[in-house]
Design an enzyme around this catalytic site. Structure first.
Site, PDB file in Angstrom:
ATOM      1  N   HIS A 165       0.816  -1.219   0.000  1.00 15.18           N
ATOM      2  CA  HIS A 165       0.000   0.000   0.000  1.00 15.18           C
ATOM      3  C   HIS A 165       0.849   1.268   0.000  1.00 15.18           C
ATOM      4  CE1 HIS A 165      -4.026  -1.827   1.053  1.00 15.18           C
ATOM      5  NE2 HIS A 165      -3.220  -2.846   1.187  1.00 15.18           N
ATOM      6  N   ASP A 379       3.721   9.810  -0.721  1.00 11.32           N
ATOM      7  CA  ASP A 379       2.526   9.082  -0.300  1.00 11.32           C
ATOM      8  C   ASP A 379       2.242   7.987  -1.329  1.00 11.32           C
ATOM      9  OD1 ASP A 379       0.173   8.413   1.017  1.00 11.32           O
ATOM     10  OD2 ASP A 379      -0.420  10.506   1.316  1.00 11.32           O
TER      11      ASP A 379
HETATM   12  C1  G6P Z   1      -0.944   3.368   6.125  1.00 10.55           C
HETATM   13  C2  G6P Z   1      -0.485   1.932   5.981  1.00 10.55           C
HETATM   14  C3  G6P Z   1      -1.462   0.961   6.623  1.00 10.55           C
HETATM   15  C4  G6P Z   1      -1.748   1.374   8.029  1.00 10.55           C
HETATM   16  C5  G6P Z   1      -2.278   2.810   8.068  1.00 10.55           C
HETATM   17  C6  G6P Z   1      -2.539   3.293   9.509  1.00 10.55           C
HETATM   18  O1  G6P Z   1      -2.040   3.614   5.319  1.00 10.55           O
HETATM   19  O2  G6P Z   1      -0.286   1.612   4.617  1.00 10.55           O
HETATM   20  O3  G6P Z   1      -0.933  -0.347   6.605  1.00 10.55           O
HETATM   21  O4  G6P Z   1      -2.666   0.504   8.629  1.00 10.55           O
HETATM   22  O5  G6P Z   1      -1.320   3.655   7.473  1.00 10.55           O
HETATM   23  O6  G6P Z   1      -1.421   3.106  10.304  1.00 10.55           O
HETATM   24  P1  G6P Z   1      -1.432   2.227  11.640  1.00 10.55           P
HETATM   25  O7  G6P Z   1       0.004   2.182  12.017  1.00 10.55           O
HETATM   26  O8  G6P Z   1      -2.286   2.989  12.587  1.00 10.55           O
HETATM   27  O9  G6P Z   1      -1.999   0.876  11.288  1.00 10.55           O
END
Ligand code: G6P
Length: 762
Positions: A165, A379
């Protein structure tokens, strides 16, 4: 419900799609968390027997697998120590900054790596336990890059997909990682590795070339088998993620949200311009650069605090990681300074909100904002930009978008692009955005909405899963793949099968020949606003070249069939020599040669000439003064294009064009946003029938099997001309006569590669 031996589709992601909370009696409750990934996968999870393996988000929380939201949820337990080393440490303080262009310095700790490996193994074990024989497993994101390899070692029968992602960095940065080779090998356990942008996929393939000695060809990496011979293929390709556009669009149209948007503007003092920023509080998002620019504009007197205001939503994130704590402090000091210096009673310069909000409130904020500022330094995609567009069915508002987001690659032109490092440049754009003429806003927003409303997250997951399902399973009793794709694999095999009986002697006449024919626009290429700019996708190009090259040795031919006129078709497709070209929906035919095309020019009778002139004049009159409508002329036809027009203009001009045709006694052909009228009566189907004879003559074969793929209503004529033993594939949505359906050009490319594989003698 599970099958007898497990689940047919298993998603593995760092987080489960639910949040847990501990009730007053110490009992565990959960609520659905509103992430885009769940929304995307929910229908597929319900249809297939789906399980989701992930962490609950809290330390030491052990919970048995349970059913919720139409799927099986399988919690993976992490200790407090593992959260510190695997999640906060290696994932978010090593990989995250490294993959985002080292905006913050990555930290390398061997203990963190050990924990990362251990936790990845735990996820792989859990997935292996849930997956049925020959199931599909889809692993997500940078926290779990070792899982594909670990899973393949445990369960060679599985089809394994991985989606990254976030960006994949250039090898010059990735090379810093002490465990770079292990990460690459971990990912190469997958059959398909998806990325947000072509550039990310290319960075990965370069890393493979630099760090391993595996062979690569375009997007395909060939892994050696146990004896060192070429073995399984891994495909690295872009699949840009999106949002549930329809849901956001509908939400933003509700009276509650619309009223709330008015209320927000009123609470802000009804300023002339509301600027909005919405981000996780992360150093990749360029929040400081944005606030600095805004503060300077107030200082220079180019913005007036009584007439403009800036709302910054910064949702709390990764609060135990040092770099995030530093960022919060810097941002809050900066906001305080700007507000202290430039704010007035009743007029804040910046409204800073360190909270998360539910989707309804977000939609209202988007509607209240005249200018959306997305100024990330790097990003992977940026879904906030897409949500803003989906919310603006009023076709107002301006999106300012950083060049360093995946969204910029996908959405341009449409947004105002900025380089957030260039503070002066960004200041100019922030000012220009507020004064953009409403007509120009509408033009840009329309273009953005056309893209986002069609390319939604359901389409994303569908494309990924269909590419994955086209992969040949490694060790498998019988393919029991997702949905109907197994039947496409069977049809491909039957289509390419050599006739039973004796082996063909050299120079003997073949009993079967194959014609692989396809429409071009929207089938081998993505649809683009400027038709001249349309090109085959790199994957489609590679597949087409391969099939064309088979003609040297085998009774296999390639044909491109299009509504474009022949010369235009030859130019945009750059067709390999030997390719049959069918233009103007069958009215023109030719063949690509080394230096152009060989064709017999279309001969019109004097009556047809007169008809054509009248047709063109009629179309031009119908299109006059309608924004976004244009008329194209071809050697034997005229076309009205409405792709860039508003719905009302498009409808009116379509009716008018039909009338012009009827008055001349001609039959209009309706395609995607086009009406075409030809003075030569023919169709793509007629052209295919003729090509079947040409190929039979040229190869001496008794039977010619035709594969045909197309996305438009005009391709239905071609499907209708197919016979038993032929194979038809429709690209995209809509009614069709074709037996099979694929979502887009890149998926079709996989199928074409499969045809080439099957037709190549082993
Ligand atoms: C990004 C990453 C995700 C992640 C999200 C929130 O979008 O690609 O994998 O879940 O951020 O971050 P966190 O550390 O809170 O899961």
């Amino acid at each position: 419900m599970p099958g007898k031996d497990g689940y047919d589709l298993v998603v593995v992601a760092n987080r489960l799609p639910v949040d847990f909370s501990v009730g007053p009696a110490g009992d565990l409750a959960w609520q659905r968390s509103p992430g885009g990934l769940v929304t995307a996968l929910e229908p597929v999870m319900r249809a297939a027997q789906g399980a989701w393996v992930g962490w609950s988000g809290a330390p030491d929380l052990a919970h048995e697998p349970f059913d919720a939201e139409g799927m099986r949820l399988v919690p993976v337990t992490l200790s407090a120590d593992e959260i510190e080393r695997y999640y906060e440490g290696f994932s978010n303080d090593t990989l995250w900054p490294l993959y985002h262009d080292v905006i913050a310095p990555p930290t390398y700790h061997r203990q963190w790596w050990d924990a990362y490996r251990r936790v990845n193994q735990r996820f792989a074990d859990a997935a292996a336990e849930q997956a049925a024989q020959d199931a599909t497993v889809w692993v997500h994101d940078y926290q779990l890059q070792l899982v594909p390899r670990m899973l393949r070692d445990l369960r060679p029968d599985l089809r394994i997909g991985f989606f990254d992602h976030i960006p994949f960095p250039p090898v010059e940065l990735f090379g810093q990682l002490p465990w770079r080779r292990q990460i690459v090998d971990g990912l190469l356990g997958a059959d398909v590795i998806g990325f947000q942008r072509n550039g990310d996929a290319a960075n990965f393939v370069r890393a493979v070339r630099r760090l391993t000695d595996y062979a690569t060809r375009g997007p395909v990496i060939t892994m050696p088998d146990a004896e060192g011979r070429p073995g399984r293929h891994v495909r690295a390709q872009a699949f840009p993620i999106s949002i549930d556009s329809r849901r956001f669009d509908e939400l933003a149209r509700t009276p509650e949200v619309q009223n709330r948007a008015k209320e927000i503007r009123a609470d802000l003092g009804n300023p002339e311009t509301v600027y909005l920023g919405v981000d996780r509080l992360d150093y990749t998002k360029g929040i400081r650069h944005r606030i600095k620019s805004y503060g300077e504009l107030l200082e220079d007197g180019r913005l007036d605090v009584t007439r403009a205001t800036f709302v910054q939503v910064a949702s709390p994130s990764r609060e135990n990681v040092g770099a995030y704590q530093d960022l919060r402090e810097h941002v809050e000091i900066l906001v305080g300074r700007v507000n202290g210096e430039f704010g007035e009673l009743g007029h804040s310069a910046i409204h800073y909100l360190h909270h998360s909000y539910p989707p309804e409130e977000m939609a209202a904020l988007y509607l209240a904002a005249d200018v959306m500022l997305v100024t990330a330094l790097r990003d992977g995609m940026n879904l906030v930009a897409k949500e803003y567009v989906a919310a603006r069915s009023d076709e107002r508002g301006v999106l300012v978008l950083s060049e360093f987001t995946g969204a910029a690659d996908e959405l341009s032109p449409g947004p105002l692009l900025v380089n957030p490092h260039d503070i002066d440049g960004m200041k100019d754009i922030i000012v220009a955005a507020a004064s953009m003429d409403p007509k120009e806003q509408r033009r840009r927003m329309r273009r953005l909405r056309r893209k986002i409303m069609t390319d939604d997250v359901a389409k994303w997951s569908e494309s990924f899963l269909s590419v994955l399902s086209a992969v040949q399973p490694q060790v498998s009793a019988e393919p029991r793949s997702v949905e109907a794709s197994g039947t496409l694999a069977d049809s491909l095999r039957a289509f390419a099968a050599q006739p039973a009986g004796r082996r063909r002697r050299r120079n003997a006449r073949p009993s079967v020949a194959w014609l692989v024919a396809s429409d071009f626009d929207g089938t081998l290429s993505q649809l683009v606003d400027d038709p001249k700019a349309s090109r085959m996708t790199p994957a489609a190009r590679a597949a087409a070249d391969r099939i064309a090259a088979l003609a040297d040795e085998l009774p296999v031919r390639l044909a491109l069939v299009s509504g474009r006129d022949l010369h235009d078709l030859a130019e945009v497709t750059e067709a390999p020599p030997g390719t049959f070209l069918v233009g103007s929906h069958g009215a023109e035919t030719g063949r690509a040669t080394d230096d152009g095309i060989q064709s017999v020019p279309l001969q019109l009778s004097p009556a047809q000439h007169t008809q054509l002139d009248a047709l063109i004049a009629g179309f031009e009159a119908a299109a006059a003064d309608r924004e976004g409508v244009w008329v194209q002329t071809k050697p034997g036809a005229a076309v009205v294009h409405t792709r860039l027009a508003g719905a009302d203009d498009a409808a009116a001009v379509t009716v008018a064009a039909d009338e012009v045709a009827a008055n001349l006694g001609l039959q209009p052909m309706h395609g995607k946003d086009v009406v075409e009228v030809s003075v030569v009566s023919t169709s793509k189907g007629e052209a295919l029938r003729q090509l079947r004879d040409v190929v039979a003559d040229e190869t001496g074969a008794q039977t010619v099997r035709i594969f045909y793929s197309g996305d438009d209503t005009t391709d239905e004529h071609a499907f209708a001309a197919l016979e038993a033993g032929d194979l038809a594939v429709k690209i995209g949505t809509g009614d069709t006569l074709a037996q099979h359906r694929l979502p887009d050009a890149d998926t079709l490319a996989v199928v074409l590669e499969r045809i080439a594989d099957e037709l190549t003698p082993s």
